[in-house]
Write a protein that holds these residues in place. Sequence first.
Motif, short mmCIF file in Angstrom:
data_model
loop_
_atom_site.label_atom_id
_atom_site.label_comp_id
_atom_site.label_asym_id
_atom_site.label_seq_id
_atom_site.Cartn_x
_atom_site.Cartn_y
_atom_site.Cartn_z
N GLU A 198 0.82 -1.21 0.00
CA GLU A 198 0.00 0.00 0.00
C GLU A 198 0.84 1.25 0.00
OE1 GLU A 198 -2.68 -1.43 3.44
OE2 GLU A 198 -3.62 0.36 2.61
N MET A 199 0.35 2.25 -0.71
CA MET A 199 0.92 3.58 -0.63
C MET A 199 0.03 4.42 0.32
SD MET A 199 3.64 3.69 -2.55
CE MET A 199 4.03 2.07 -1.97
N SER A 200 0.42 5.65 0.54
CA SER A 200 -0.26 6.47 1.55
C SER A 200 -1.74 6.70 1.24
CB SER A 200 0.45 7.81 1.70
OG SER A 200 0.48 8.48 0.46
N THR A 201 -2.10 6.67 -0.04
CA THR A 201 -3.50 6.94 -0.39
C THR A 201 -4.35 5.68 -0.41
OG1 THR A 201 -2.96 6.73 -2.74
CG2 THR A 201 -2.93 8.96 -1.79
N GLY A 202 -3.72 4.52 -0.23
CA GLY A 202 -4.47 3.27 -0.26
C GLY A 202 -4.26 2.47 -1.53
N LYS A 203 -3.70 3.08 -2.57
CA LYS A 203 -3.49 2.32 -3.80
C LYS A 203 -2.46 1.23 -3.56
CE LYS A 203 0.15 5.29 -5.69
NZ LYS A 203 0.46 6.35 -6.69
N LEU A 204 -2.57 0.17 -4.34
CA LEU A 204 -1.64 -0.94 -4.23
C LEU A 204 -0.63 -0.90 -5.37
CD1 LEU A 204 -4.07 -3.88 -3.33
CD2 LEU A 204 -2.53 -2.63 -1.79
#
Lengths: 109, 116
Positions: free
Chosen positions: A91-97
């Motif tokens: 995960e990145m900070s925005t929730g995207k994988l």
Amino acid sequence: QQPVQSPQAVILREGEDAVINCSSSKALYSVHWYRQKHGEAPVFLMILLKGGEQKGHDKISASFNEKKQQSSLYLTASQLSYSGTYFCGTEMSTGKLIFGQGTTLQVKP
Amino acid sequence: EAGVTQFPSHSVIEKGQTVTLRCDPISGHDNLYWYRRVMGKEIKFLLHFVKESKQDESGMPNNRFLAERTGGTYSTLKVQPAELEDSGVYFCASSQGSRSRQETQYFGPGTRLLVL
């Protein structure tokens, strides 16, 4: 940063075990494991959040090392139904994988 | 409970044409993601909606791609005009809460787009 998976491909006989690794040079926030069969949706297997965590169900389990830089997926006593491509995602900070390049697993009778 | 659905399942178009892909997330899921997998490669992020707002569109390849999410329900992804390199499988995924992180993303079956 994209995690790196190894091996790229593995061929097993039914009943054999396999390990798929997912590594990063930096600590990962979390690791999500998916399996995709050809022409189908990626299916969620499990998510690991904490360093040192281990979890699993049936004969599929996973671990996340203490430094959170490597996760391993363990497939024991493989079945034909385990065939497919396995992806780890972080995960990145925005929730995207961000996914690794995938590991193709083929289980033969 | 119905899963994530996508339409169409397949689309074959010629270069220069327009195609619109649709995704219906799981009911009540605030987060909606679009991903793409080009043959043999990894699944790549395109963009992320929280309800009707674009949270992150850093993965959109260029301005030929336009995504919308009307009323925070279904989403469409339009490619206009399509190019050969747009071919691939477009996946939609959804997750439940507004927290976004640490949540399971449920994927749809994908739309297989072939641009000739």
